[in-house]
Design a protein around this motif. Structure first.
Motif, mmCIF file in Angstrom:
data_model
loop_
_atom_site.group_PDB
_atom_site.id
_atom_site.type_symbol
_atom_site.label_atom_id
_atom_site.label_comp_id
_atom_site.label_asym_id
_atom_site.label_seq_id
_atom_site.Cartn_x
_atom_site.Cartn_y
_atom_site.Cartn_z
ATOM 1 N N ALA A 7 40.231 46.236 34.295
ATOM 2 C CA ALA A 7 38.873 45.695 34.228
ATOM 3 C C ALA A 7 38.904 44.304 34.853
ATOM 4 O O ALA A 7 39.352 43.343 34.226
ATOM 5 C CB ALA A 7 38.378 45.647 32.786
ATOM 6 N N GLU A 8 38.473 44.212 36.081
ATOM 7 C CA GLU A 8 38.571 42.961 36.853
ATOM 8 C C GLU A 8 37.488 42.977 37.923
ATOM 9 O O GLU A 8 37.390 43.933 38.688
ATOM 10 C CB GLU A 8 39.977 42.880 37.489
ATOM 11 N N ASP A 9 36.645 41.947 37.954
ATOM 12 C CA ASP A 9 35.527 41.937 38.898
ATOM 13 C C ASP A 9 35.876 41.318 40.251
ATOM 14 O O ASP A 9 35.106 41.457 41.202
ATOM 15 C CB ASP A 9 34.317 41.209 38.287
ATOM 16 N N GLU A 10 36.991 40.629 40.344
ATOM 17 C CA GLU A 10 37.373 40.079 41.655
ATOM 18 C C GLU A 10 38.163 41.148 42.406
ATOM 19 O O GLU A 10 39.280 41.495 42.018
ATOM 20 C CB GLU A 10 38.231 38.827 41.486
ATOM 21 N N ALA A 11 37.551 41.663 43.476
ATOM 22 C CA ALA A 11 38.117 42.803 44.195
ATOM 23 C C ALA A 11 39.549 42.544 44.660
ATOM 24 O O ALA A 11 40.400 43.425 44.591
ATOM 25 C CB ALA A 11 37.233 43.150 45.387
ATOM 26 N N LEU A 51 42.556 43.520 30.929
ATOM 27 C CA LEU A 51 41.160 43.100 30.760
ATOM 28 C C LEU A 51 40.949 41.644 31.147
ATOM 29 O O LEU A 51 41.466 40.732 30.493
ATOM 30 C CB LEU A 51 40.776 43.326 29.283
ATOM 31 N N ASP A 52 40.164 41.430 32.204
ATOM 32 C CA ASP A 52 39.789 40.076 32.602
ATOM 33 C C ASP A 52 38.774 39.540 31.590
ATOM 34 O O ASP A 52 37.889 40.284 31.144
ATOM 35 C CB ASP A 52 39.178 40.142 34.010
ATOM 36 N N ILE A 53 38.903 38.280 31.228
ATOM 37 C CA ILE A 53 37.947 37.692 30.281
ATOM 38 C C ILE A 53 36.606 37.408 30.963
ATOM 39 O O ILE A 53 35.542 37.664 30.411
ATOM 40 C CB ILE A 53 38.525 36.392 29.662
ATOM 41 N N GLY A 54 36.656 36.902 32.198
ATOM 42 C CA GLY A 54 35.415 36.560 32.906
ATOM 43 C C GLY A 54 34.849 37.749 33.665
ATOM 44 O O GLY A 54 35.033 37.870 34.868
ATOM 45 N N LEU A 55 34.169 38.633 32.940
ATOM 46 C CA LEU A 55 33.541 39.796 33.573
ATOM 47 C C LEU A 55 32.029 39.631 33.536
ATOM 48 O O LEU A 55 31.498 39.044 32.589
ATOM 49 C CB LEU A 55 33.900 41.079 32.818
ATOM 50 N N ARG A 101 47.962 34.331 32.160
ATOM 51 C CA ARG A 101 47.084 33.315 32.741
ATOM 52 C C ARG A 101 47.099 33.464 34.245
ATOM 53 O O ARG A 101 48.165 33.634 34.843
ATOM 54 C CB ARG A 101 47.601 31.922 32.379
ATOM 55 N N LYS A 102 45.917 33.421 34.831
ATOM 56 C CA LYS A 102 45.826 33.462 36.304
ATOM 57 C C LYS A 102 46.136 32.081 36.855
ATOM 58 O O LYS A 102 45.686 31.095 36.265
ATOM 59 C CB LYS A 102 44.416 33.854 36.734
ATOM 60 N N PRO A 103 46.791 31.936 37.982
ATOM 61 C CA PRO A 103 47.388 33.043 38.745
ATOM 62 C C PRO A 103 48.697 33.490 38.111
ATOM 63 O O PRO A 103 49.357 32.704 37.445
ATOM 64 C CB PRO A 103 47.638 32.403 40.116
HETATM 65 CA CA CA Z 1 36.582 37.524 36.645
#
Ligand code: CA
Length: 218
Positions: A7-11, A51-55, A101-103
Motif C-alpha cells: 500500500a504505497e501511493d508513490e509509484a 503499509l505507507d502511513i501517508g496515503l 523509515r523512508k528512505p
Molecule cells: Ca505516501
C-alpha cells in the motif's frame, strides 16, 4: 508462495518494492489509496502488508486501526517518511508489527518481511481444521472425520490454501500463484484438475464452484 500487499501511493517507491519482492519470489499486489489498502487487506488473501502511513483518503494509521478492529492478524510493516518517534510509536501501538523509515534499503525491508512471515508461520496452529476436515501441517496428514486421506504434496498444499481461507472465493489465478508459484496462465487448467482430485478424495460437495470467479471451501 507468500502474497504481499503493497500500500504505497508513490509509484516510484511502490515499483521499487514490487520489483524487489517479485525477484525474491513473492506474489505482490500494489494499491495506492487507504480505502483500497483496507479493502484488499480485509479479504485475508495476503500474508503480509507493507503499509505507507501517508496515503490519500484514509491514512495508514486509520487503515491499520480498522483492520485490527475487524479482527485481522495479518502482519503489517509500516513505512513512514516522518521523523518523529511519536509516529512510529503510534503505529506500533496501533497494531503494526514493525516499521521502516523512508528512505530505506530494500534488503533491510526484505529481512524484516522474512522475519515477520516466519513469526506468523510459527504462531500458526499446526493443525488446521474446517468442519470434519483436518490438516496437520507438520506431518502433512489429512483426515476427514476419523478417516486418513492420502493426499499428494500438491493436493495437500491446495487443500491447505482453502482451509486457510474459509468461505472466501479463491480465483484460479490466486490458486495458481500460491500453490504452484506461477503467474497467471490463461491456458492452464491445472487448478481445475487438482480441484477435481480433491473433490474425489475429500467429498465432491466440499469445494464449491463459483461461476466466473473461482472456488470456495464450504
Ligand atoms: Ca505516501
Amino acid at each position: 508462495m507468500a502474497a504481499i500487499l503493497i500500500a504505497e501511493d508513490e509509484a516510484r517507491i511502490a515499483s521499487f518494492i514490487d520489483k524487489g519482492l517479485r525477484a525474491a519470489g513473492y506474489a505482490t499486489t500494489i494499491v495506492g489509496t487507504g480505502a483500497d489498502a483496507l479493502g484488499h487487506a480485509r479479504t485475508g488473501a495476503f500474508d503480509l502488508m507493507v503499509l505507507d502511513i501517508g496515503l490519500p483518503g484514509m491514512d495508514g494509521y486509520t487503515v491499520l486501526q480498522e483492520l485490527r478492529a475487524a479482527g485481522s492478524t495479518t502482519p503489517v510493516i509500516i513505512l513512514t517518511a516522518r521523523t518523529s518517534g511519536d509516529d512510529v510509536l503510534a503505529g506500533l501501538q496501533g497494531g503494526a508489527d514493525d516499521y521502516m523509515r523512508k528512505p530505506f534499503r530494500f534488503d533491510e525491508l526484505l529481512a524484516r518481511i522474512r522475519l515477520r512471515l516466519r513469526d506468523a508461520t510459527l504462531a500458526a496452529p499446526p493443525v488446521l481444521a474446517r468442519g470434519d476436515l483436518s490438516l496437520d501441517t507438520r506431518s502433512r496428514r489429512a483426515t476427514v472425520g476419523d478417516r486418513v486421506v492420502d493426499l499428494s504434496a500438491r493436493e495437500f498444499a491446495l487443500a491447505e490454501e482453502f482451509v486457510r481461507h474459509p468461505d472466501q472465493v479463491l480465483s484460479r489465478e490466486q490458486l495458481l500463484s500460491r500453490v504452484w508459484g506461477y503467474d497467471f496462465d490463461p491456458a492452464s487448467n491445472v487448478v481445475d484438475v487438482y480441484v477435481r482430485y480433491l473433490r474425489g478424495k475429500l467429498g465432491a460437495e466440499r469445494i464449491e464452484t463459483v461461476r466466473g470467479a473461482g472456488y470456495r471451501l464450504r
